[in-house]
Design a protein around this motif. Structure first.
Motif, PDB file in Angstrom:
ATOM      1  N   SER A   3     -27.916  -9.907 -51.217  1.00  0.00           N
ATOM      2  CA  SER A   3     -27.721  -8.572 -51.776  1.00  0.00           C
ATOM      3  C   SER A   3     -29.031  -7.798 -51.822  1.00  0.00           C
ATOM      4  O   SER A   3     -30.109  -8.381 -51.980  1.00  0.00           O
ATOM      5  N   LEU A   4     -28.917  -6.492 -51.678  1.00  0.00           N
ATOM      6  CA  LEU A   4     -30.042  -5.586 -51.899  1.00  0.00           C
ATOM      7  C   LEU A   4     -29.870  -4.963 -53.278  1.00  0.00           C
ATOM      8  O   LEU A   4     -28.757  -4.593 -53.661  1.00  0.00           O
ATOM      9  N   ILE A   5     -30.970  -4.863 -54.022  1.00  0.00           N
ATOM     10  CA  ILE A   5     -30.955  -4.202 -55.333  1.00  0.00           C
ATOM     11  C   ILE A   5     -31.978  -3.081 -55.289  1.00  0.00           C
ATOM     12  O   ILE A   5     -33.163  -3.324 -55.036  1.00  0.00           O
ATOM     13  N   LEU A   6     -31.522  -1.865 -55.532  1.00  0.00           N
ATOM     14  CA  LEU A   6     -32.418  -0.705 -55.462  1.00  0.00           C
ATOM     15  C   LEU A   6     -32.281   0.139 -56.723  1.00  0.00           C
ATOM     16  O   LEU A   6     -31.252   0.775 -56.960  1.00  0.00           O
ATOM     17  N   ASP A   7     -33.341   0.123 -57.535  1.00  0.00           N
ATOM     18  CA  ASP A   7     -33.384   0.927 -58.759  1.00  0.00           C
ATOM     19  C   ASP A   7     -34.849   1.107 -59.129  1.00  0.00           C
ATOM     20  O   ASP A   7     -35.634   0.160 -59.007  1.00  0.00           O
TER      21      ASP A   7
END
Length: 201
Positions: A3-7
């Motif tokens: 998964s990619l997590i972007l925040d």
């Protein structure tokens, strides 16, 4: 799964990451969308958690680019208070789900469980398509090979018959050569069919 997590909030990223770890999902964390775009070219992702309100590039624009690179991957948008209009746009982009700040651990766990199950079903379907395609190609290959192989075998046996005239030997050799050429065409045809089929899967 990955998964990619972007925040841009590191604490949010780490919170989501901790749940992914419990579910056996690997991940990459990005705080900046431009950095994520540069880095994701060499990676594969099954799904992504993307904050709608990002600096430099909003989450909707990033998700469009993400989908261009990973059309089969699912996107979960992280939304804040007042993001209703953007959430509506996110649905049009193809959002799978939403996590509204401040979400709880159970919210993420349930979301991840749904993502994993959906991905497993998708992978099972792809495997079935591959097997069905392989069976189809095998049947076609068996059908296409039967006649030329029978001809080659039959004329080869005739060529070894005692007292076979020379002109007959030449005729048998010609037939065997023609059938060999036919076999080569069959193999090329099957290879092209395989290549086209794999590209569609």
């Amino acid at each position: 799964m990955r998964s990619l997590i972007l925040d841009d909030d590191k604490a949010v990223c780490e919170f989501i990451a901790s749940v992914l770890e419990e579910s056996g999902v690997t991940y990459e964390i990005f705080l900046d969308p431009l950095q994520a775009l540069e880095s994701m070219n060499g990676s594969e992702y099954d799904f992504a958690f993307i904050d709608i309100g990002l600096p430099n590039m909003n989450g909707l624009e990033f998700s469009k680019r993400f989908k261009e690179r990973y059309p089969e991957s699912d996107i979960v948008f992280i939304t804040g208070y007042g993001d209703y209009d953007k959430a509506v746009q996110a649905i049009k982009v193809g959002a799978y789900d939403f996590l509204k700040k401040a979400f709880k651990r159970l919210d993420i766990s349930m979301c991840v469980a749904r993502l994993i199950e959906k991905r497993r079903l998708y992978q099972a379907q792809k495997r079935k398509q591959v097997l069905d395609f392989a069976n189809q190609v095998s049947l076609q290959l068996m059908h296409e090979l039967r006649n030329p192989l029978t001809a080659i075998g039959g004329f080869s046996r005739l060529a070894y018959t005692k007292d076979c005239p020379e002109d007959q030997l030449k005729e048998y050799a010609r037939v065997i050569f023609d059938q060999t050429v036919r076999l080569e065409k069959v193999f090329n045809k099957v290879l092209q069919h395989l290549k086209a089929g794999v590209e569609q899967l």
